[in-house]
Scaffold this motif. Structure first.
Motif, PDB file in Angstrom:
ATOM      1  N   LEU A 210     -10.669   5.950   3.570  1.00  0.00           N
ATOM      2  CA  LEU A 210      -9.810   5.308   2.585  1.00  0.00           C
ATOM      3  C   LEU A 210      -8.839   6.349   2.037  1.00  0.00           C
ATOM      4  CD1 LEU A 210      -9.202   2.773   0.771  1.00  0.00           C
ATOM      5  CD2 LEU A 210     -10.801   3.759  -0.882  1.00  0.00           C
ATOM      6  N   VAL A 211      -7.550   6.025   2.038  1.00  0.00           N
ATOM      7  CA  VAL A 211      -6.529   6.898   1.464  1.00  0.00           C
ATOM      8  C   VAL A 211      -5.943   6.208   0.239  1.00  0.00           C
ATOM      9  CG1 VAL A 211      -4.295   8.021   1.805  1.00  0.00           C
ATOM     10  CG2 VAL A 211      -5.970   7.990   3.663  1.00  0.00           C
ATOM     11  N   LEU A 230       0.393   6.950   8.425  1.00  0.00           N
ATOM     12  CA  LEU A 230      -1.023   7.238   8.185  1.00  0.00           C
ATOM     13  C   LEU A 230      -1.894   6.635   9.281  1.00  0.00           C
ATOM     14  CD1 LEU A 230      -1.368   6.795   4.299  1.00  0.00           C
ATOM     15  CD2 LEU A 230      -1.723   8.903   5.596  1.00  0.00           C
ATOM     16  N   ARG A 231      -1.611   5.403   9.687  1.00  0.00           N
ATOM     17  CA  ARG A 231      -2.422   4.748  10.719  1.00  0.00           C
ATOM     18  C   ARG A 231      -2.267   5.452  12.070  1.00  0.00           C
ATOM     19  NH1 ARG A 231      -1.757  -1.532  11.037  1.00  0.00           N
ATOM     20  NH2 ARG A 231      -3.541  -1.178  12.429  1.00  0.00           N
ATOM     21  N   GLU A 232      -1.077   5.953  12.355  1.00  0.00           N
ATOM     22  CA  GLU A 232      -0.876   6.674  13.614  1.00  0.00           C
ATOM     23  C   GLU A 232      -1.608   8.018  13.612  1.00  0.00           C
ATOM     24  OE1 GLU A 232       3.319   7.009  14.055  1.00  0.00           O
ATOM     25  OE2 GLU A 232       3.579   4.954  14.856  1.00  0.00           O
ATOM     26  N   ALA A 233      -1.603   8.708  12.476  1.00  0.00           N
ATOM     27  CA  ALA A 233      -2.239  10.026  12.388  1.00  0.00           C
ATOM     28  C   ALA A 233      -3.752   9.930  12.243  1.00  0.00           C
ATOM     29  CB  ALA A 233      -1.662  10.807  11.202  1.00  0.00           C
ATOM     30  N   VAL A 234      -4.216   8.830  11.665  1.00  0.00           N
ATOM     31  CA  VAL A 234      -5.649   8.672  11.384  1.00  0.00           C
ATOM     32  C   VAL A 234      -6.101   7.294  11.876  1.00  0.00           C
ATOM     33  CG1 VAL A 234      -7.438   8.855   9.617  1.00  0.00           C
ATOM     34  CG2 VAL A 234      -5.269  10.054   9.294  1.00  0.00           C
ATOM     35  N   PRO A 235      -6.444   7.178  13.167  1.00  0.00           N
ATOM     36  CA  PRO A 235      -6.905   5.881  13.682  1.00  0.00           C
ATOM     37  C   PRO A 235      -8.159   5.377  12.973  1.00  0.00           C
ATOM     38  CG  PRO A 235      -6.365   7.388  15.480  1.00  0.00           C
ATOM     39  CD  PRO A 235      -6.328   8.189  14.229  1.00  0.00           C
ATOM     40  N   GLU A 236      -8.950   6.282  12.378  1.00  0.00           N
ATOM     41  CA  GLU A 236     -10.194   5.896  11.692  1.00  0.00           C
ATOM     42  C   GLU A 236      -9.945   5.195  10.360  1.00  0.00           C
ATOM     43  OE1 GLU A 236     -10.838  10.252  13.123  1.00  0.00           O
ATOM     44  OE2 GLU A 236      -9.167   8.936  12.576  1.00  0.00           O
ATOM     45  N   ILE A 237      -8.711   5.226   9.885  1.00  0.00           N
ATOM     46  CA  ILE A 237      -8.422   4.710   8.553  1.00  0.00           C
ATOM     47  C   ILE A 237      -8.700   3.215   8.478  1.00  0.00           C
ATOM     48  CG2 ILE A 237      -5.976   4.044   8.767  1.00  0.00           C
ATOM     49  CD1 ILE A 237      -5.491   5.768   6.228  1.00  0.00           C
ATOM     50  N   THR A 238      -9.335   2.792   7.375  1.00  0.00           N
ATOM     51  CA  THR A 238      -9.651   1.367   7.187  1.00  0.00           C
ATOM     52  C   THR A 238      -8.972   0.779   5.958  1.00  0.00           C
ATOM     53  OG1 THR A 238     -11.669   2.008   6.004  1.00  0.00           O
ATOM     54  CG2 THR A 238     -11.887   1.491   8.350  1.00  0.00           C
ATOM     55  N   GLY A 239      -8.382   1.640   5.118  1.00  0.00           N
ATOM     56  CA  GLY A 239      -7.714   1.123   3.932  1.00  0.00           C
ATOM     57  C   GLY A 239      -6.749   2.126   3.334  1.00  0.00           C
ATOM     58  N   ILE A 240      -5.615   1.607   2.815  1.00  0.00           N
ATOM     59  CA  ILE A 240      -4.630   2.432   2.118  1.00  0.00           C
ATOM     60  C   ILE A 240      -4.311   1.715   0.810  1.00  0.00           C
ATOM     61  CG2 ILE A 240      -2.343   3.491   2.199  1.00  0.00           C
ATOM     62  CD1 ILE A 240      -2.516   3.207   5.299  1.00  0.00           C
ATOM     63  N   GLU A 256      -5.579   0.424 -12.464  1.00  0.00           N
ATOM     64  CA  GLU A 256      -5.052  -0.627 -11.583  1.00  0.00           C
ATOM     65  C   GLU A 256      -4.910  -0.135 -10.146  1.00  0.00           C
ATOM     66  OE1 GLU A 256      -1.138  -3.574 -11.306  1.00  0.00           O
ATOM     67  OE2 GLU A 256      -1.431  -2.279 -13.056  1.00  0.00           O
ATOM     68  N   LEU A 257      -5.327  -0.970  -9.194  1.00  0.00           N
ATOM     69  CA  LEU A 257      -5.219  -0.676  -7.765  1.00  0.00           C
ATOM     70  C   LEU A 257      -4.414  -1.767  -7.068  1.00  0.00           C
ATOM     71  CD1 LEU A 257      -8.861   0.413  -6.832  1.00  0.00           C
ATOM     72  CD2 LEU A 257      -6.868   1.898  -6.849  1.00  0.00           C
ATOM     73  N   ARG A 258      -3.632  -1.347  -6.086  1.00  0.00           N
ATOM     74  CA  ARG A 258      -2.930  -2.316  -5.235  1.00  0.00           C
ATOM     75  C   ARG A 258      -3.121  -1.902  -3.787  1.00  0.00           C
ATOM     76  NH1 ARG A 258       2.347  -3.011  -3.203  1.00  0.00           N
ATOM     77  NH2 ARG A 258       3.168  -1.200  -4.318  1.00  0.00           N
ATOM     78  N   THR A 259      -3.609  -2.825  -2.982  1.00  0.00           N
ATOM     79  CA  THR A 259      -3.871  -2.521  -1.578  1.00  0.00           C
ATOM     80  C   THR A 259      -2.582  -2.611  -0.771  1.00  0.00           C
ATOM     81  OG1 THR A 259      -6.123  -3.413  -1.758  1.00  0.00           O
ATOM     82  CG2 THR A 259      -5.228  -3.138   0.450  1.00  0.00           C
ATOM     83  N   LEU A 260      -2.260  -1.510  -0.076  1.00  0.00           N
ATOM     84  CA  LEU A 260      -1.066  -1.493   0.780  1.00  0.00           C
ATOM     85  C   LEU A 260      -1.387  -1.964   2.189  1.00  0.00           C
ATOM     86  CD1 LEU A 260       0.511   1.946  -0.277  1.00  0.00           C
ATOM     87  CD2 LEU A 260       0.860  -0.316  -1.291  1.00  0.00           C
ATOM     88  N   TRP A 261      -2.606  -1.664   2.625  1.00  0.00           N
ATOM     89  CA  TRP A 261      -3.032  -2.113   3.956  1.00  0.00           C
ATOM     90  C   TRP A 261      -4.549  -2.007   4.048  1.00  0.00           C
ATOM     91  CZ3 TRP A 261      -5.840   0.414   7.741  1.00  0.00           C
ATOM     92  CH2 TRP A 261      -5.938  -0.264   8.979  1.00  0.00           C
ATOM     93  N   GLY A 262      -5.160  -2.904   4.819  1.00  0.00           N
ATOM     94  CA  GLY A 262      -6.595  -2.836   5.058  1.00  0.00           C
ATOM     95  C   GLY A 262      -7.399  -3.293   3.848  1.00  0.00           C
ATOM     96  N   LYS A 263      -8.536  -2.648   3.621  1.00  0.00           N
ATOM     97  CA  LYS A 263      -9.414  -3.029   2.512  1.00  0.00           C
ATOM     98  C   LYS A 263      -9.505  -1.866   1.516  1.00  0.00           C
ATOM     99  CE  LYS A 263     -13.689  -1.550   4.802  1.00  0.00           C
ATOM    100  NZ  LYS A 263     -15.098  -1.871   5.046  1.00  0.00           N
ATOM    101  N   PRO A 264      -9.763  -2.175   0.237  1.00  0.00           N
ATOM    102  CA  PRO A 264      -9.740  -1.135  -0.802  1.00  0.00           C
ATOM    103  C   PRO A 264     -11.055  -0.390  -0.980  1.00  0.00           C
ATOM    104  CG  PRO A 264     -10.029  -3.270  -1.819  1.00  0.00           C
ATOM    105  CD  PRO A 264      -9.899  -3.528  -0.342  1.00  0.00           C
ATOM    106  N   THR A 265     -11.988  -0.556  -0.059  1.00  0.00           N
ATOM    107  CA  THR A 265     -13.296   0.106  -0.155  1.00  0.00           C
ATOM    108  C   THR A 265     -13.707   0.617   1.214  1.00  0.00           C
ATOM    109  OG1 THR A 265     -14.503  -1.953   0.251  1.00  0.00           O
ATOM    110  CG2 THR A 265     -14.060  -1.375  -2.056  1.00  0.00           C
ATOM    111  N   ILE A 266     -14.713   1.505   1.213  1.00  0.00           N
ATOM    112  CA  ILE A 266     -15.365   1.905   2.461  1.00  0.00           C
ATOM    113  C   ILE A 266     -16.863   1.662   2.316  1.00  0.00           C
ATOM    114  CG2 ILE A 266     -13.646   3.654   3.066  1.00  0.00           C
ATOM    115  CD1 ILE A 266     -15.651   5.782   2.024  1.00  0.00           C
TER     116      ILE A 266
END
Length: 543
Positions: A210-211, A230-240, A256-266
């Motif tokens: 998670l980033v 980020l997704r290209e550099a880190v294929p393991e990423i599941t959330g931004i 406050e959190l806003r999800t840019l991509w994926g899920k907000p937790t691991i």
């Protein structure tokens, strides 16, 4: 008397709790970072106070046998890894001695039952969490890394040997995005600019990453480009995610959190339990050593499946939940509402049905248990660095658990608290240091405290009249009082025992505890004490 900029030769003979070597000059202790016990060196004095001074290693004349070549180029300026220049064996000896010294000097204990320190399988890449402050360099470019010791000056860092390599890749992609997007950098003094921190988490077992970008605003320039890079550099990423923090504060995360991509937790697995981890959630940063610590705590708890376990300072419930399968019932207590909610979710997610979590402090937990007629058999405590308040220890002792397991992150406050526990009728049975954070100055400790057993042989005055009153079973008032105190933590009077015995038809002498004045009304036994006395009468076969 030594003064600033003096040079002197000395041998390093000991270490401070912060990892600095100690030598002496003109009878004054001088603390020198980056040295090792056994070093013969030239030291330059950089600061002199009334009773001690600080020095800098100027020249190493004869190196200590414990020395090794540091594998990190910024270990000195960064100041995080105070032991990266010595062997791990030497580091573990220093940490063990630190715990022993605290218990002896602060606690006043002798013959401490110390078990060998639990060392880590690796000194590198063990952290699953990283918070990198962002700032501007003198030439106006973004810098990102760690604060230098005792300052807010950022040491620009492109890799950290304590953190997984995946964080390095994510950070480099973030740097490249900032140059392309031109997003502004936060200025603490002016409270202007956007980018404040880069915050990353990963699951050691799940491999999820998670980033989180902490920003002084609700939107970034080029968010789609950031996600792509980020997704290209880190294929393991599941959330931004974007964390919005507009406050003038040193606290890293805003609410406050806003999800840019994926899920907000691991997700990650600890002690065979799965935890969902958000940016705000507490989770041990060294998962492997956390398992070692929790297993030792479970060993000291000595659960058989018949006990009620109380987990004070439970946080998100990780310690207590790791032991729940070995207990009859788990009760967790935590004063932070969001952590209590996380603990309940963690219990439900892992299908733990014998756990409940209360929002409150130790006194609140004690009151609730008292009102319900329950008593914990074992209490686990994992307080913050400041340790326990004296009132908390008194409350724990009043509940009379057979065992207390104390998990500490500071040997000094542990020693202070153990001194009070021993005064409250507990013995120190075992102590184990745990190296949760290799190369740093920190050391954790797990301690087992056991309630002192009452004497096996008790001299009592036998009342023959009491013994012949009922053939179903006998017990003196003293035995009933002792049983109630041991099993419920309550002190009861002979009058209350007499009232309960009368209620169940166990005849008392007519004049027992009778007042001399007919106008004085006798106090009546409270319901919780009546319940405890009734249990005692059942135990002795009297009802």
């Amino acid at each position: 008397m030594i003064k600033k900029n003096d040079l002197f030769e000395a041998e390093i003979t000991a270490m401070t709790a912060e990892g600095s070597g100690i030598c002496r000059a003109d009878g004054m202790a001088v603390f020198v970072p980056g040295t090792a016990v056994g070093d013969r060196c030239v030291v330059r004095v950089v600061k002199v106070l009334k009773k001690y001074a600080f020095g800098r290693l100027e020249e190493l004349l004869t190196p200590s046998p414990d020395r090794t070549t540091p594998d990190c180029p910024i270990a000195g300026p960064c100041g995080g890894c105070v032991y990266r220049h010595i062997t791990y064996e030497a580091e573990l000896k220093i940490k063990t001695q630190r715990v022993r010294d605290a218990l002896e000097r602060i606690g006043g204990f002798e013959n401490i039952p110390m078990e060998p320190i639990l060392g880590a399988p690796s000194r590198t890449r063990y952290r699953n969490k990283c918070q990198l402050p962002i700032g501007l360099s003198k030439n106006g470019e973004m810098q990102m890394g760690f604060y230098a010791v005792n300052s807010h000056r950022i040491i620009d860092t492109h890799t950290c040997l304590l953190q997984p390599e995946v964080f390095d890749r994510a950070a480099e992609a973030f740097r490249a995005w900032q140059k392309l997007s031109g997003e502004s950098i936060y200025d603490e003094a002016a409270h202007s600019g956007v980018l404040r921190h880069l915050y990353m988490r990963c699951g050691e077992k799940s491999g999820e990453v998670l980033v989180c970008i902490v920003a002084n605003g609700a939107k970034l320039h080029g968010e789609d480009l950031l996600v792509k890079m980020l997704r290209e550099a880190v294929p393991e990423i599941t959330g931004i995610v974007l964390n919005i923090n507009r406050e003038r504060t040193n606290v890293v995360l805003g609410r406050e959190l806003r999800t840019l991509w994926g899920k907000p937790t691991i997700r990650d697995t600890l002690c065979r339990l799965e935890f969902e981890i958000s940016p705000h959630a507490f989770y041990q940063v060294n998962r492997t050593q956390a398992e070692a610590l929790y297993n030792k705590a479970a060993e000291y708890a000595g659960l058989t499946g018949a006990e009620t376990l109380l987990d004070l300072y439970c946080g998100t419930g990780t310690i207590g939940l790791s032991m729940a399968s070995r207990a009859k019932k788990l009760i967790g207590s935590e004063i932070i509402p969001s952590a209590v909610e996380n603990a309940r979710k963690n219990a439900a997610h892992n299908h733990v049905t014998n756990a409940e979590f209360l929002c409150g402090d130790a006194k609140d937990a004690a009151r609730i248990l008292y009102e319900r007629g329950e008593r914990p058999d074992v209490i686990v405590i994992d307080p913050p660095r400041k340790g326990c308040d004296a009132a908390v220890i008194t409350t724990i002792a009043a509940m009379r658990p057979m065992r207390v397991v104390y998990v500490s992150c500071d040997p000094a406050t542990l020693a202070r608290d153990l001194k009070q526990f021993t005064a409250e009728d507990y013995n120190i049975e075992a102590v184990t240091p745990v190296d949760m954070f290799p190369c740093t100055a920190h050391v954790e400790t797990v301690c087992q405290l056991v309630l002192r057993k009452p004497a096996v042989h008790i001299n009592i005055d036998v009342d023959v009249e009491e013994l012949v009153q009922d053939k179903r079973g006998t017990a003196t008032y003293g035995q009933i009082k002792d049983y109630v105190l041991e099993h419920s933590g309550l002190k009861v009077s002979s009058l209350y025992i007499a009232q309960v015995k009368q209620k169940y038809g166990i005849i008392e002498r007519e004049n027992y505890n009778k007042t001399k004045s007919e106008n004085v009304k006798q106090p009546q036994c409270p319901p919780e004490k009546e319940k405890a006395i009734t249990e005692a009468l059942k135990h002795f076969g009297m009802i």
